[in-house]
Design a protein around this motif. Structure first.
Motif, mmCIF file in Angstrom:
data_model
loop_
_atom_site.group_PDB
_atom_site.id
_atom_site.type_symbol
_atom_site.label_atom_id
_atom_site.label_comp_id
_atom_site.label_asym_id
_atom_site.label_seq_id
_atom_site.Cartn_x
_atom_site.Cartn_y
_atom_site.Cartn_z
ATOM 1 N N ALA A 37 42.704 -9.845 -9.910
ATOM 2 C CA ALA A 37 41.469 -10.620 -9.758
ATOM 3 C C ALA A 37 40.704 -10.661 -11.082
ATOM 4 O O ALA A 37 40.160 -11.707 -11.467
ATOM 5 C CB ALA A 37 40.601 -10.015 -8.651
ATOM 6 N N PHE A 38 40.666 -9.535 -11.789
ATOM 7 C CA PHE A 38 39.961 -9.490 -13.068
ATOM 8 C C PHE A 38 40.642 -10.389 -14.102
ATOM 9 O O PHE A 38 39.968 -11.075 -14.875
ATOM 10 C CB PHE A 38 39.869 -8.055 -13.582
ATOM 11 C CG PHE A 38 39.171 -7.955 -14.904
ATOM 12 C CD1 PHE A 38 37.795 -8.119 -14.998
ATOM 13 C CD2 PHE A 38 39.885 -7.725 -16.070
ATOM 14 C CE1 PHE A 38 37.145 -8.054 -16.229
ATOM 15 C CE2 PHE A 38 39.249 -7.642 -17.299
ATOM 16 C CZ PHE A 38 37.872 -7.813 -17.379
ATOM 17 N N MET A 39 41.954 -10.398 -14.113
ATOM 18 C CA MET A 39 42.666 -11.254 -15.067
ATOM 19 C C MET A 39 42.422 -12.734 -14.761
ATOM 20 O O MET A 39 42.388 -13.557 -15.671
ATOM 21 C CB MET A 39 44.166 -10.930 -15.053
ATOM 22 C CG MET A 39 44.482 -9.534 -15.586
ATOM 23 S SD MET A 39 43.782 -9.196 -17.223
ATOM 24 C CE MET A 39 44.765 -10.284 -18.230
ATOM 25 N N ALA A 40 42.240 -13.057 -13.486
ATOM 26 C CA ALA A 40 41.984 -14.448 -13.103
ATOM 27 C C ALA A 40 40.541 -14.856 -13.382
ATOM 28 O O ALA A 40 40.271 -16.011 -13.727
ATOM 29 C CB ALA A 40 42.298 -14.646 -11.621
ATOM 30 N N ASP A 41 39.613 -13.906 -13.240
ATOM 31 C CA ASP A 41 38.191 -14.207 -13.448
ATOM 32 C C ASP A 41 37.500 -12.941 -13.937
ATOM 33 O O ASP A 41 37.220 -12.032 -13.168
ATOM 34 C CB ASP A 41 37.565 -14.682 -12.131
ATOM 35 C CG ASP A 41 36.104 -15.084 -12.290
ATOM 36 O OD1 ASP A 41 35.555 -15.005 -13.417
ATOM 37 O OD2 ASP A 41 35.503 -15.476 -11.276
ATOM 38 N N ARG A 42 37.227 -12.920 -15.211
ATOM 39 C CA ARG A 42 36.683 -11.711 -15.844
ATOM 40 C C ARG A 42 35.164 -11.597 -15.657
ATOM 41 O O ARG A 42 34.421 -11.429 -16.610
ATOM 42 C CB ARG A 42 37.053 -11.683 -17.326
ATOM 43 C CG ARG A 42 38.543 -11.537 -17.510
ATOM 44 C CD ARG A 42 38.935 -11.578 -18.955
ATOM 45 N NE ARG A 42 40.376 -11.514 -19.045
ATOM 46 C CZ ARG A 42 41.032 -10.719 -19.867
ATOM 47 N NH1 ARG A 42 40.378 -9.930 -20.682
ATOM 48 N NH2 ARG A 42 42.340 -10.723 -19.881
ATOM 49 N N ASN A 43 34.736 -11.606 -14.414
ATOM 50 C CA ASN A 43 33.309 -11.472 -14.137
ATOM 51 C C ASN A 43 32.950 -9.995 -13.914
ATOM 52 O O ASN A 43 33.822 -9.130 -13.846
ATOM 53 C CB ASN A 43 32.898 -12.345 -12.944
ATOM 54 C CG ASN A 43 33.582 -11.929 -11.658
ATOM 55 O OD1 ASN A 43 33.659 -10.749 -11.332
ATOM 56 N ND2 ASN A 43 34.078 -12.904 -10.907
ATOM 57 N N GLU A 44 31.665 -9.738 -13.821
ATOM 58 C CA GLU A 44 31.200 -8.351 -13.708
ATOM 59 C C GLU A 44 31.608 -7.696 -12.392
ATOM 60 O O GLU A 44 31.877 -6.498 -12.352
ATOM 61 C CB GLU A 44 29.686 -8.272 -13.906
ATOM 62 C CG GLU A 44 29.286 -8.433 -15.360
ATOM 63 C CD GLU A 44 30.037 -7.495 -16.300
ATOM 64 O OE1 GLU A 44 30.050 -6.273 -16.063
ATOM 65 O OE2 GLU A 44 30.618 -7.986 -17.286
ATOM 66 N N GLU A 45 31.661 -8.464 -11.323
ATOM 67 C CA GLU A 45 32.085 -7.917 -10.031
ATOM 68 C C GLU A 45 33.532 -7.428 -10.107
ATOM 69 O O GLU A 45 33.856 -6.333 -9.649
ATOM 70 C CB GLU A 45 31.940 -8.967 -8.940
ATOM 71 C CG GLU A 45 32.347 -8.480 -7.558
ATOM 72 C CD GLU A 45 32.208 -9.559 -6.493
ATOM 73 O OE1 GLU A 45 32.887 -9.434 -5.468
ATOM 74 O OE2 GLU A 45 31.439 -10.521 -6.694
ATOM 75 N N ASN A 46 34.390 -8.237 -10.701
ATOM 76 C CA ASN A 46 35.793 -7.841 -10.838
ATOM 77 C C ASN A 46 35.946 -6.675 -11.811
ATOM 78 O O ASN A 46 36.777 -5.786 -11.601
ATOM 79 C CB ASN A 46 36.648 -9.032 -11.269
ATOM 80 C CG ASN A 46 36.836 -10.030 -10.145
ATOM 81 O OD1 ASN A 46 36.707 -9.693 -8.973
ATOM 82 N ND2 ASN A 46 37.134 -11.269 -10.493
ATOM 83 N N ARG A 47 35.147 -6.672 -12.870
ATOM 84 C CA ARG A 47 35.193 -5.543 -13.807
ATOM 85 C C ARG A 47 34.768 -4.250 -13.097
ATOM 86 O O ARG A 47 35.379 -3.213 -13.273
ATOM 87 C CB ARG A 47 34.311 -5.767 -15.026
ATOM 88 C CG ARG A 47 34.360 -4.564 -15.991
ATOM 89 C CD ARG A 47 33.536 -4.765 -17.240
ATOM 90 N NE ARG A 47 33.956 -5.894 -18.037
ATOM 91 C CZ ARG A 47 35.021 -5.902 -18.843
ATOM 92 N NH1 ARG A 47 35.779 -4.825 -18.956
ATOM 93 N NH2 ARG A 47 35.330 -6.976 -19.540
ATOM 94 N N ALA A 48 33.737 -4.333 -12.291
ATOM 95 C CA ALA A 48 33.282 -3.140 -11.558
ATOM 96 C C ALA A 48 34.391 -2.599 -10.661
ATOM 97 O O ALA A 48 34.557 -1.381 -10.528
ATOM 98 C CB ALA A 48 32.038 -3.482 -10.733
ATOM 99 N N ARG A 49 35.152 -3.482 -10.087
ATOM 100 C CA ARG A 49 36.235 -3.053 -9.181
ATOM 101 C C ARG A 49 37.363 -2.358 -9.956
ATOM 102 O O ARG A 49 37.936 -1.396 -9.457
ATOM 103 C CB ARG A 49 36.770 -4.281 -8.433
ATOM 104 C CG ARG A 49 37.645 -3.938 -7.298
ATOM 105 C CD ARG A 49 36.820 -3.449 -6.116
ATOM 106 N NE ARG A 49 37.738 -2.985 -5.102
ATOM 107 C CZ ARG A 49 37.713 -1.770 -4.566
ATOM 108 N NH1 ARG A 49 36.801 -0.906 -4.909
ATOM 109 N NH2 ARG A 49 38.597 -1.424 -3.685
ATOM 110 N N ILE A 50 37.687 -2.833 -11.179
ATOM 111 C CA ILE A 50 38.767 -2.179 -11.929
ATOM 112 C C ILE A 50 38.321 -0.840 -12.516
ATOM 113 O O ILE A 50 39.135 -0.095 -13.055
ATOM 114 C CB ILE A 50 39.385 -3.087 -13.030
ATOM 115 C CG1 ILE A 50 38.388 -3.429 -14.116
ATOM 116 C CG2 ILE A 50 40.026 -4.319 -12.399
ATOM 117 C CD1 ILE A 50 38.990 -4.121 -15.336
ATOM 118 N N VAL A 51 37.046 -0.540 -12.367
ATOM 119 C CA VAL A 51 36.528 0.789 -12.726
ATOM 120 C C VAL A 51 36.435 1.653 -11.480
ATOM 121 O O VAL A 51 36.829 2.813 -11.474
ATOM 122 C CB VAL A 51 35.164 0.669 -13.433
ATOM 123 C CG1 VAL A 51 34.533 2.034 -13.632
ATOM 124 C CG2 VAL A 51 35.301 -0.067 -14.757
ATOM 125 N N ALA A 52 35.931 1.074 -10.392
ATOM 126 C CA ALA A 52 35.706 1.840 -9.161
ATOM 127 C C ALA A 52 37.001 2.357 -8.539
ATOM 128 O O ALA A 52 37.049 3.495 -8.060
ATOM 129 C CB ALA A 52 34.944 0.994 -8.149
#
Length: 105
Positions: A37-52
């Motif tokens: 999801a982050f690779m498809a759309d590098r938004n803050e919500e997706n970034r938070a998920r690849i950290v969480a």
């Protein structure tokens, strides 16, 4: 961990370890999905998920390491090596997951 826990007669630790193992299996899929999801759309919500997700993986691995150490203290046979191996592997998994979370932040 399961073998060592059973030898120690610590059914509560075995049950908890199995629950954590199941959650870790789910988290492996969630991590892959979050990264896609982050690779498809590098938004803050997706970034938070690849950290969480890696942070939760680390927390589960920490708990498994603690369970393995707890069980290790109850053993006097050669099965202690299984508990030690479980603790070492869990600690390594926690370190790696924390590093990935740090890099993704």
């Amino acid at each position: 961990m399961e073998l060592a826990g059973r030898f120690a007669g610590d059914e509560a630790s075995v049950v908890r370890a199995k629950t954590l193992w199941s959650r870790l299996s789910e988290l492996a899929d969630e991590d892959s999905e979050a990264y896609a999801a982050f690779m498809a759309d590098r938004n803050e919500e997706n970034r938070a998920r690849i950290v969480a997700v890696p942070e939760e993986i680390a927390a589960c691995a920490d708990e498994i390491a603690a369970l393995a150490e707890h069980v290790r203290g109850q053993l006097t046979t050669s099965v202690v090596g299984d508990a030690e191996a479980a603790a070492e592997l869990a600690q390594a998994a926690a370190r790696v997951a924390r590093r990935l979370a740090e890099l993704n932040a």
